[in-house]
Design an enzyme around this catalytic site. Structure first.
Site, PDB file in Angstrom:
ATOM      1  N   CYS A  82     -12.567 -21.030  41.960  1.00 47.00           N
ATOM      2  CA  CYS A  82     -12.996 -22.191  41.167  1.00 47.00           C
ATOM      3  C   CYS A  82     -11.884 -22.807  40.318  1.00 47.00           C
ATOM      4  O   CYS A  82     -11.581 -23.994  40.456  1.00 47.00           O
ATOM      5  CB  CYS A  82     -14.144 -21.815  40.228  1.00 47.00           C
ATOM      6  N   HIS A 136     -13.031 -25.813  35.111  1.00 49.34           N
ATOM      7  CA  HIS A 136     -13.520 -24.454  34.928  1.00 49.34           C
ATOM      8  C   HIS A 136     -13.437 -24.149  33.439  1.00 49.34           C
ATOM      9  O   HIS A 136     -12.435 -24.461  32.806  1.00 49.34           O
ATOM     10  CB  HIS A 136     -12.677 -23.472  35.741  1.00 49.34           C
TER      11      HIS A 136
END
Ligand SMILES: *[C@@H]1O[C@H](CO)[C@@H](O)[C@H](O)[C@H]1NC(C)=O
Ligand SMILES: *[C@@H]1O[C@H](CO)[C@@H](O)[C@H](O)[C@H]1NC(C)=O
Ligand SMILES: *[C@@H]1O[C@H](CO)[C@@H](O)[C@H](O)[C@H]1NC(C)=O
Ligand SMILES: *[C@@H]1O[C@H](CO)[C@@H](O)[C@H](O)[C@H]1NC(C)=O
Ligand SMILES: *[C@@H]1O[C@H](CO)[C@@H](O)[C@H](O)[C@H]1NC(C)=O
Ligand SMILES: *[C@@H]1O[C@H](CO)[C@@H](O)[C@H](O)[C@H]1NC(C)=O
Length: 470
Positions: A82, A136
């Site tokens: 991610c 993130h």
């Protein structure tokens, strides 16, 4: 004849005016109106979608978006994790340049003070807004989603996301667990809602505010599902009876696979329901009946996500913003559902790196709307007859998420940062990816509907410009 018509008649002479009038034709106004951007980022979604040819998964709202979009069949993330993937495509730099392969550094401090997609729009007069998981969270975005550089207003996070990893999943024993498989009764969970529902509601509130804004907007909406745990409204399970769920066609860990190419999916092993299986480390395997359940819950999470996308897009339509808003739909990377013995992102297999990628550009990938017409009416995936919609246009060339930055800037008519020198650590504004704008030329569309425009203008092809103006 309206003033815009004269410009087209004097095509050869008045290039600048033509550009302006083409923009006006698309915005339905006599002034030049920039296009808004709605960037939808999904977490861990591989292209298990109807519009990518998946025969099992029900994703009618995303398929409907695809039917009005240009869809990239072979789009790949820079890395199947991610934070590195998001930092990479949001800055337009490879992980080798952002120096982020994990979660533990902020590029502005450890690599270079690189500009981001939202920052570029903000610096060009846009109101930029972040809802849900866009950057993130944590150190990789300086605990602030890169605020204030990227965003005009403080990023929004759904209050119920704090329960994602807590014991909110009712097990067969009637007790609450922190499980991988977590179909819930939404009325029963803390706060009586789920993060993606809250994000959709917040995004719609922001769209309502922006409807009357004098400035264009860039709204990024980051959905959490189908990231683990598979915590979704339990009714979505009914779309996927276990007896209909097949296993991965190639479930074996390949013979001779170097250990470095394999990830032992420790994140799912930590879940209570997976722990109870006493799987051997590192290769498992997971018993077939549990494999079916994981796949069932992944697909159910995708259908739940699809309903959120459906509500968001139908609100955009209701607010009459679909005529003036570019929609980009993307995932940060894929996820292996048992292929090669993997149940994870992390690897470099295509199931982990290939992503859905599509762009709706009003007047370019689909005709402008007639007054009162809707492009994105909400479709209920539970309706027994859901017709599969084919993508509007498709590209099969290999493309990468690095291209998102120059493509969105180009489609919106903003300055596209120049190609980066090597190395580029000291250059704040440059891009490592190719622009995909060249694919937005639809020679094979009905000539009555699309007219070749001018290279360098905001629009290459403008629907109905021919009928209205010539
Ligand atoms: C979209 O733009 C067209 C062309 O300018 C205009 O006729 C139409 O009314 C607009 N539709 C909506 C829903 O605003
Ligand atoms: C055109 O823009 C003006 C001012 O920006 C606005 O008042 C008007 O309603 C717009 N017309 C249409 C058809 O959108
Ligand atoms: C990094 O870039 C931002 C945005 O352009 C700027 O405000 C900031 O001062 C820069 N920081 C450094 C250390 O150069
Ligand atoms: C990161 O956030 C801290 C705390 O808000 C702030 O003091 C610092 O300047 C930020 N770092 C950068 C590079 O902007
Ligand atoms: C499950 O499979 C059966 C048999 O192929 C099919 O008739 C049924 O429609 C499937 N159910 C769903 C929800 O896809
Ligand atoms: C896993 O191990 C525990 C403790 O040894 C045992 O009680 C349990 O039955 C085992 N579960 C399975 C599915 O084998």
């Amino acid at each position: 004849m309206p003033p815009a018509g004269w410009c087209l008649l004097w095509l050869g002479l008045l290039l600048a005016s033509v550009c302006t009038s083409l923009e006006s034709a698309a915005s339905g106004n006599s002034t030049t109106a920039p296009l808004n951007v709605l960037l939808i980022i999904v977490d861990d979604l591989r292209p298990s979608l109807g519009c990518y040819g998946d025969k099992l998964v029900r994703s009618p709202n995303i398929d409907q978006l695809a039917s009005h979009s240009l869809l990239f069949q072979n789009a790949f993330a820079q890395q199947a994790v991610c934070a590195p993937s998001r930092v990479s495509f949001l800055t337009g730099r490879r992980p080798d340049t952002t120096r982020l392969y994990d979660f533990n550094s902020y590029w502005r401090v450890h690599a270079g003070n690189f500009s981001t997609i939202p920052q570029h729009f903000k610096e060009n007069g846009y109101v930029t807004m972040s809802v849900g998981k866009v950057f993130h969270p944590g150190i990789s975005s300086n605990y602030s989603d890169d605020s204030p550089f990227s965003w005009s207003v403080p990023p929004y996070h759904p209050s119920s996301e704090k329960y994602e990893n807590t014991k909110t999943c009712r097990g067969p024993d009637g007790k609450l667990h922190a499980n991988l498989l977590c179909p819930v009764d939404v009325a029963d969970v803390p706060e009586g809602t789920l993060p993606d529902k809250q994000s959709t509601e917040q995004a719609i509130r922001l769209l309502e505010k922006m409807k009357t804004s004098a400035r264009p907007f860039f709204l990024a909406v980051g959905y959490h599902k189908p990231h683990i745990p598979f915590r979704y409204p339990k009714e979505f399970q009914k779309l996927y009876p276990l007896e209909n769920i097949t296993l991965a066609p190639d479930p074996q860990v390949p013979a001779g696979l170097p250990p470095v190419a394999y990830n032992p999916w420790m994140d799912i092993r930590q879940r209570e329901d997976v722990q109870a299986l006493n799987l051997s480390v590192p290769y498992g395997p997971i018993p077939a009946d549990f494999q079916r359940k994981i796949r069932q819950s992944y697909f159910a999470s995708v259908s739940y996500l699809d309903t959120q996308v459906g509500h968001l897009l139908s609100a955009l339509d209701d607010l009459q913003l679909a005529n003036s808003t570019i929609i980009a739909f993307v995932s940060d990377h894929g996820w292996a559902l048992g292929e090669h013995g993997e149940w994870a992102k992390y690897s470099n297999f295509d199931v982990a790196t290939r992503v859905p990628l599509m762009f709706y550009v009003p007047g370019r990938t689909a005709p402008l709307l007639e007054a009162g017409e809707k492009l994105f009416p909400y479709i209920d995936p539970f309706d027994s007859i859901v017709e599969l919609m084919e993508p509007g246009q498709q590209v099969t060339d290999l493309v990468e998420l690095l291209s998102l930055f120059p493509t969105l800037a180009g489609l919106a008519g903003l300055h596209v940062p120049p190609r980066c020198p090597v190395p580029s650590f000291r250059v704040a504004q440059c891009r490592e990816g190719q622009s995909l704008v060249k694919y937005f030329r639809f020679q094979d569309l009905d000539e009555d509907q699309y007219l070749p425009g001018m290279v360098g203008c905001r629009y290459t092809f403008i629907q109905e410009a021919g009928n209205n103006l010539l």
